[in-house]
Design a protein around this motif. Structure first.
Motif, mmCIF file in Angstrom:
data_model
loop_
_atom_site.group_PDB
_atom_site.id
_atom_site.type_symbol
_atom_site.label_atom_id
_atom_site.label_comp_id
_atom_site.label_asym_id
_atom_site.label_seq_id
_atom_site.Cartn_x
_atom_site.Cartn_y
_atom_site.Cartn_z
ATOM 1 N N VAL A 87 50.471 16.902 37.707
ATOM 2 C CA VAL A 87 49.237 16.675 36.947
ATOM 3 C C VAL A 87 48.831 17.958 36.218
ATOM 4 O O VAL A 87 48.486 17.936 35.027
ATOM 5 N N VAL A 88 48.870 19.076 36.932
ATOM 6 C CA VAL A 88 48.532 20.371 36.322
ATOM 7 C C VAL A 88 49.431 20.633 35.120
ATOM 8 O O VAL A 88 48.969 21.019 34.034
ATOM 9 N N GLY A 89 50.718 20.427 35.286
ATOM 10 C CA GLY A 89 51.660 20.677 34.205
ATOM 11 C C GLY A 89 51.398 19.809 32.985
ATOM 12 O O GLY A 89 51.405 20.290 31.847
ATOM 13 N N LYS A 90 51.146 18.517 33.216
ATOM 14 C CA LYS A 90 50.921 17.596 32.102
ATOM 15 C C LYS A 90 49.628 17.929 31.360
ATOM 16 O O LYS A 90 49.571 17.859 30.122
ATOM 17 N N ALA A 103 51.302 11.161 35.330
ATOM 18 C CA ALA A 103 50.924 10.901 33.939
ATOM 19 C C ALA A 103 49.696 10.005 33.871
ATOM 20 O O ALA A 103 48.783 10.236 33.062
ATOM 21 N N ALA A 104 49.651 8.988 34.723
ATOM 22 C CA ALA A 104 48.501 8.085 34.740
ATOM 23 C C ALA A 104 47.233 8.815 35.178
ATOM 24 O O ALA A 104 46.151 8.615 34.609
ATOM 25 N N VAL A 105 47.352 9.664 36.178
ATOM 26 C CA VAL A 105 46.206 10.432 36.657
ATOM 27 C C VAL A 105 45.721 11.399 35.574
ATOM 28 O O VAL A 105 44.516 11.525 35.322
ATOM 29 N N ALA A 106 46.655 12.068 34.909
ATOM 30 C CA ALA A 106 46.282 13.025 33.864
ATOM 31 C C ALA A 106 45.590 12.322 32.697
ATOM 32 O O ALA A 106 44.587 12.821 32.163
ATOM 33 N N ARG A 107 46.117 11.166 32.283
ATOM 34 C CA ARG A 107 45.486 10.409 31.194
ATOM 35 C C ARG A 107 44.071 9.994 31.577
ATOM 36 O O ARG A 107 43.137 10.074 30.769
ATOM 37 N N THR A 108 43.923 9.560 32.802
ATOM 38 C CA THR A 108 42.608 9.117 33.279
ATOM 39 C C THR A 108 41.629 10.285 33.302
ATOM 40 O O THR A 108 40.454 10.141 32.961
ATOM 41 N N ALA A 109 42.114 11.449 33.685
ATOM 42 C CA ALA A 109 41.251 12.626 33.821
ATOM 43 C C ALA A 109 40.601 13.029 32.500
ATOM 44 O O ALA A 109 39.459 13.500 32.484
#
Length: 248
Positions: free
Chosen positions: A16-19, A167-173
Motif C-alpha cells: 500500500v505504501v509503495g502504491k 491496490a484496492a486499499v490504496a484506491r480507497t484511501a
C-alpha cells in the motif's frame, strides 16, 4: 496527501505504501518497528500530525480468542481517538469477506468488533472486505493437515493476489469515504479442495487433499458460500493459475 499506513511494514501495508508513493502521495509506514504502537499509543500523536488519511492493515500477533479481541479493540480505540484529535478525515480499514457470517470464529468476531468501533467513531471511514490471499494457500493447508492428509471444508473460496488487495486499499484511501464497506475478490471461485490442491501441486507437495463437510476453517465449520463475496464485489484481475505460473 499524507497517508499513515498502520501495519505499513507488513505484506499488504508495504505494498500500500509503495502504491501510494508511486502516485505522488506521502505514504508513511507505521508499525512497532518504526516506533508506532497502537496497543500502547506510543508514537501515534507524532505520526498523525498533518495526516489526512489513516489506513489500518495491522494484524494481531496472536489469534487466541482473548488476545485477538484485545488487540483489535484496544488498538482500534487508541487509533480512532488519536485520529479525531489530529483531524484525520478518512479512516480506511482492511477486513475480511464474511465477518458478519462467521461470528463463532474468534478472529472474525474480533474483526467484526473492530468494524463496529470504526462505524461508531464519528471519523469518516471505508472498510475494505477482501477474500483470502493466494499467498496463504500453504499456511491454510498446513493448519488442516493430519499426517499426510489435508482435510478442508466442502465449501467455495474466491481468493485474490495480495498486490490486488493493496491496490484496492490504496484506491480507497485516496477516494471519498464510503462510510460503509466494499468487497474485493479474485476473478475465480474454486472448491476449497481444488484451491489447496492446485497450490500444493505447484510446490510438488505430495499431500492428499480431501473435502470434508465437517472440516474446520481456522476453528469454524463453514457453509458452502460462507467465504464468498456478494454480487457487487469488485473483481481483481490476477488469476490464481497465472500467479502460480509466475512463481515458477
Amino acid at each position: 496527501m499524507k497517508v499513515v499506513v498502520i501495519g505499513g511494514t507488513g505484506l499488504i501495508g508495504s505494498k500500500v505504501v509503495g502504491k501510494l508513493n508511486e502516485h505522488g502521495h506521502e505514504a508513511v509506514p507505521a508499525a512497532p518497528n518504526t516506533g508506532v504502537n497502537t496497543l500502547t499509543g506510543e508514537g501515534l500523536t507524532e505520526i498523525l500530525q498533518g495526516a489526512s488519511v489513516v489506513v489500518d492493515v495491522s494484524n494481531s500477533p496472536s489469534f487466541e480468542a482473548d488476545a485477538v479481541m484485545e488487540f483489535f479493540r484496544t488498538s482500534t480505540t487508541n487509533l480512532l481517538r488519536a485520529e479525531a484529535e489530529a483531524g484525520v478525515t478518512h479512516h480506511v480499514a482492511l477486513s475480511i469477506v464474511g465477518t458478519d457470517r462467521l461470528e463463532e470464529n474468534d478472529y472474525f468476531r474480533a474483526k467484526l468488533a473492530q468494524e463496529e468501533l470504526i462505524k461508531a467513531s464519528g471519523v469518516p471511514y471505508s472498510i475494505v472486505h477482501a477474500t483470502q490471499f493466494f499467498e496463504f494457500v500453504k499456511g491454510i493447508a498446513d493448519s488442516a493437515t493430519e499426517g499426510d492428509i489435508v482435510r478442508v471444508p466442502a465449501a467455495k473460496i474466491q481468493p485474490m493476489y495480495s498486490d490486488d488487495v493493496a491496490a484496492a486499499v490504496a484506491r480507497t484511501a485516496v477516494g471519498t469515504p464510503l462510510n460503509g464497506g466494499m468487497e474485493v475478490c479474485g476473478p475465480d471461485a474454486f472448491q476449497f479442495d481444488e484451491f489447496i490442491r492446485k497450490g500444493l501441486a505447484a510446490e510438488n507437495d505430495p499431500r492428499t487433499v480431501v473435502a470434508d463437510p465437517h472440516a474446520r476453517y481456522f476453528g469454524s465449520e463453514i457453509e458452502e458460500t460462507s467465504l464468498l463475496p456478494g454480487p457487487d464485489a469488485h473483481i481483481a484481475e490476477t488469476r490464481f493459475t497465472d500467479w502460480l505460473a509466475q512463481k515458477q
